[in-house]
Design a protein around this motif. Structure first.
Motif, short mmCIF file in Angstrom:
data_model
loop_
_atom_site.label_atom_id
_atom_site.label_comp_id
_atom_site.label_asym_id
_atom_site.label_seq_id
_atom_site.Cartn_x
_atom_site.Cartn_y
_atom_site.Cartn_z
N ASP A 9 11.38 40.71 -38.16
CA ASP A 9 9.96 41.07 -38.08
C ASP A 9 9.34 41.17 -39.47
O ASP A 9 8.20 40.71 -39.70
CB ASP A 9 9.80 42.41 -37.35
CG ASP A 9 10.10 42.29 -35.86
OD1 ASP A 9 10.15 41.15 -35.34
OD2 ASP A 9 10.31 43.35 -35.22
N LYS A 10 10.09 41.75 -40.40
CA LYS A 10 9.56 41.91 -41.76
C LYS A 10 9.45 40.56 -42.48
O LYS A 10 8.49 40.31 -43.22
CB LYS A 10 10.42 42.90 -42.56
CG LYS A 10 10.25 44.34 -42.08
CD LYS A 10 10.92 45.33 -42.99
CE LYS A 10 10.59 46.77 -42.58
NZ LYS A 10 9.16 47.12 -42.82
N VAL A 11 10.43 39.69 -42.25
CA VAL A 11 10.37 38.35 -42.85
C VAL A 11 9.19 37.57 -42.25
O VAL A 11 8.48 36.85 -42.97
CB VAL A 11 11.69 37.59 -42.62
CG1 VAL A 11 11.56 36.14 -43.08
CG2 VAL A 11 12.83 38.26 -43.38
N LYS A 12 8.97 37.75 -40.96
CA LYS A 12 7.85 37.06 -40.30
C LYS A 12 6.51 37.47 -40.92
O LYS A 12 5.64 36.63 -41.17
CB LYS A 12 7.89 37.40 -38.81
CG LYS A 12 6.81 36.74 -37.94
CD LYS A 12 7.13 35.28 -37.72
CE LYS A 12 6.16 34.66 -36.72
NZ LYS A 12 6.48 35.00 -35.34
N VAL A 13 6.34 38.77 -41.15
CA VAL A 13 5.11 39.27 -41.78
C VAL A 13 4.93 38.65 -43.16
O VAL A 13 3.82 38.22 -43.53
CB VAL A 13 5.15 40.81 -41.89
CG1 VAL A 13 4.01 41.33 -42.78
CG2 VAL A 13 5.07 41.44 -40.51
N THR A 24 5.94 30.50 -37.02
CA THR A 24 7.14 30.13 -37.79
C THR A 24 8.30 31.06 -37.42
O THR A 24 8.16 32.28 -37.39
CB THR A 24 6.88 30.23 -39.30
OG1 THR A 24 5.79 29.38 -39.65
CG2 THR A 24 8.12 29.80 -40.09
N ASN A 25 9.45 30.48 -37.16
CA ASN A 25 10.65 31.24 -36.82
C ASN A 25 11.35 31.66 -38.12
O ASN A 25 11.73 30.80 -38.92
CB ASN A 25 11.58 30.38 -35.97
CG ASN A 25 12.83 31.13 -35.54
OD1 ASN A 25 13.04 32.28 -35.90
ND2 ASN A 25 13.68 30.46 -34.78
N PRO A 26 11.56 32.96 -38.34
CA PRO A 26 12.27 33.39 -39.56
C PRO A 26 13.70 32.87 -39.63
O PRO A 26 14.28 32.80 -40.72
CB PRO A 26 12.26 34.92 -39.44
CG PRO A 26 11.18 35.24 -38.48
CD PRO A 26 11.12 34.09 -37.52
N ASN A 42 16.50 31.64 -42.93
CA ASN A 42 16.53 30.20 -43.22
C ASN A 42 15.32 29.46 -42.66
O ASN A 42 15.27 28.23 -42.70
CB ASN A 42 17.81 29.59 -42.63
CG ASN A 42 19.06 30.29 -43.13
OD1 ASN A 42 19.12 30.73 -44.26
ND2 ASN A 42 20.06 30.42 -42.27
N GLY A 43 14.32 30.21 -42.16
CA GLY A 43 13.19 29.58 -41.50
C GLY A 43 12.27 28.79 -42.42
O GLY A 43 11.53 27.92 -41.96
N VAL A 44 12.31 29.10 -43.72
CA VAL A 44 11.43 28.40 -44.66
C VAL A 44 11.74 26.91 -44.68
O VAL A 44 10.84 26.08 -44.85
CB VAL A 44 11.56 29.01 -46.07
CG1 VAL A 44 10.83 28.14 -47.10
CG2 VAL A 44 10.99 30.41 -46.08
N MET A 45 13.00 26.57 -44.51
CA MET A 45 13.41 25.15 -44.59
C MET A 45 12.64 24.30 -43.58
O MET A 45 12.05 23.27 -43.93
CB MET A 45 14.91 25.04 -44.34
CG MET A 45 15.76 25.94 -45.21
SD MET A 45 15.73 25.48 -46.93
CE MET A 45 16.68 23.98 -46.85
N GLY A 46 12.66 24.75 -42.32
CA GLY A 46 11.97 23.99 -41.28
C GLY A 46 10.46 24.00 -41.48
O GLY A 46 9.78 22.98 -41.27
#
Length: 579
Positions: A9-13, A24-26, A42-46
């Motif tokens: 949740d925090k990465v998503k924010v 975007t999926n974290p 690892n969601g930044v890659m996609g």
């Protein structure tokens, strides 16, 4: 608590704040290696690939927005855009403190519990339970345990085979024995032999087959005398099953039985409604639904017969009625059915027809969960040396006998009562864990030596880990719980254990979602292995260990002990204070 969800949740924010799309999926996961942190996002890659931008630069922006103050001791970038999160040991200790007084170790209860109908075990009451019933019974019961641990309301449905043409044959045989002054309980003491005897008479004895068919007609027509014979057969057969359930330590009871006969009154209604809707048509005297959604490569629809040409009904009809009963009468939010993989096509057909007919609303989940077979060392279905089916009662008795020999050798001073109690828990636990620890959809090789070993991923290994912790408490004269506030995480082995304990909710949710108890088995084995490493590296009761460290490690042991017990309870495996 669920650390993974908290971090996700925090990465998503942070991702949204950095300009990434809200969907975007974290892609947060546990790290495989401690040097790469405890969790990785690892969601930044996609996302970078979709946005056609540099993943490393995008990950840098996300990290700049990522607020994990007080939670992470370090956040770092790795490779082309992986975000590694190292959790703060002080924060982990605080989380353990928060859950320390909770018997469920912080596993939160559903705010809105689901009504989940679980159909499992389902033996045929014409025969004794055999090894083929083991998987459905214990996998289903483990998933039930996970659902109830999380706070869902579970309605068990034991869809026993207690109806059909075979019962005419059995009732005819029972009737003859009762007229010969035999007692029903004696006549049915060995269901397997009774069935074989009736089948031989049906195939070879003049007039018997006709009498059997007459009994079927009478039974279906509600004849009181015939129904009384049928009920005697059912009662004694159910008692056989109850003995197995008790020995297996599963939660099914007589009140959970909803046999095929329970739907008999509704079968004609089901067919009439399908006909009225134009879904079913008459074909060569039978009533059939042609399922276009499951057409083969030549465009030929799948054939689903709901009434035979002679007027008889099939499993298809009963299962459609069950869909309507479970979604309507039982108000199910989700229906889960455990059978072997050979029935996968049937239940796919059932779901399609039930949904189209309105028997199963789209709002109700419907999960047929197939499982593989138990195989012998020869890679073929597990049978006796003569090729016969192995009775489940005999298999479980052998498990206890083998466990008795092993426990007696390790502890020759045990009394017979103590030996029998421990051997039962070890033997039954070994059989269950060996099965539950395998991926549900896979076949597996049944091996006595492996499953009863005190090393590796086995029930005895986990039961021993639990009892070992109890022995520490005994040596330390610990009679009351130590406050979790005492926990101070210093060593890497302590941190690894803290992380593992706090992952219990995440694991249980995965078991519930996928109906895969092996995930919980893996978790418990990893927890026990981490405990053994901790035990070797972090002395607890040795001379020279200061009081503060000793109390911290004892408090940590309490949580490990509870996590092991909770997990094994969900699986239906008993623990003991001493082995």
């Amino acid at each position: 608590m669920n650390i993974r969800q908290l971090l996700a949740d925090k990465v998503k924010v942070a991702m949204v704040a950095a300009g990434l799309p809200e969907d975007t999926n974290p892609a947060l996961s546990l790290s495989n290696r401690p040097q790469f942190g405890d969790y990785q996002a690892n969601g930044v890659m996609g996302a970078a690939k979709k946005l056609k931008t540099n993943p490393r630069e995008l990950a840098t922006k996300v990290v700049e927005q990522l607020d994990l103050s007080g939670i992470a001791s370090k956040i770092e970038l790795a490779g082309p855009g992986f975000i590694n999160i190292h959790l703060d040991p002080t924060w982990l200790a605080a989380q353990l403190c928060n859950i320390g007084d909770d018997i469920k170790l912080g596993v939160t209860q559903r705010e809105t519990p689901q009504n989940v109908v679980v159909d499992y075990s389902a033996p045929n009451l014409a025969k004794e339970m055999h090894v083929g019933h083991l998987r459905s019974t214990i996998i289903g019961d483990a998933v039930v345990g996970a659902l109830e641990f999380r706070g869902d309301k579970v309605i068990r449905q034991n869809h026993m085979g207690d109806w059909g043409t075979q019962f005419g044959m059995l009732i005819a045989n029972l009737s003859d024995k009762l007229q010969g002054q035999e007692v029903a309980e004696t006549a049915l003491a060995d269901l397997e032999n009774f069935y074989r005897e009736a089948k031989v008479r049906f195939d070879n004895e003049d007039g018997f087959a006709d009498r059997a068919r007459d009994y079927v007609v009478k039974l279906q027509g509600g004849d009181a005398d015939c129904a009384k014979l049928w009920q005697q057969f059912i009662d004694i057969s159910v008692a056989h099953s109850e003995e197995i359930y008790s020995k297996l330590n599963v939660s099914l009871t007589r009140k959970d039985i909803m046999g095929e006969s329970a739907y008999n009154h509704d079968l004609s209604n089901v067919v009439d409604e399908l006909m009225a809707q134009g879904m079913a048509v008459e074909d060569q005297g039978a009533k059939v639904v042609f399922i276009e959604e499951m057409a083969n490569k030549d465009g030929e629809p799948s054939v689903f017969i709901v009434q035979k040409s002679g007027g008889g009904y099939l499993y298809a009809t009963t299962d459609l009625s069950a869909c309507r009963y479970r979604s309507g009468k039982l108000k199910a939010d989700r229906i889960i059915i455990f059978t072997d993989a050979r029935q996968s096509l049937h239940f796919k057909q059932v779901e399609i027809v039930a949904r189209k007919a309105g028997f199963l609303p789209e709002t109700v989940g419907y999960d047929h969960c197939p499982f593989g077979m138990m195989m012998g060392d020869d890679g073929k279905p597990f049978k006796t040396r003569t090729g016969g089916t192995i009775k489940l009662a005999e298999l479980l008795n052998e498990a206890v006998t083998r466990a008795t020999e092993i426990i007696r050798e390790k502890n020759p001073d045990y009394s017979e009562d103590k030996l029998n109690e421990i051997a039962h828990k070890v033997g039954i636990g070994a059989v269950k864990f060996a099965d539950l620890s395998k991926n549900r959809t896979s076949d597996y090789i049944f091996n006595w030596k492996t499953m009863l070993s005190f090393e590796g991923a086995t029930a005895p290994y986990l039961q021993y880990a639990y009892s070992r912790i109890q022995s520490i408490f005994t040596k330390a004269n610990i009679e009351e719980a130590i406050s979790p506030e005492a926990i101070n995480i210093i060593e890497p082995q302590e941190k690894a254990l803290a992380l593992k304990i706090l992952q219990l909710e995440d694991v249980i949710d995965a078991v519930i979602s996928e109906c895969t108890p092996n995930l919980l088995c893996n978790y418990l084995y990893e927890l026990a292995s981490l405990y053994m490493s901790f035990y070797e590296a972090c002395p607890i009761l040795k001379d020279g260990i200061d009081t503060e460290t000793k109390q911290s490690r004892l408090a940590l042991c309490q949580l490990i002990s509870l996590a092991l017990k909770n997990g094994l309870d969900i699986l239906g495996i008993e623990v003991m204070e001493r082995m």
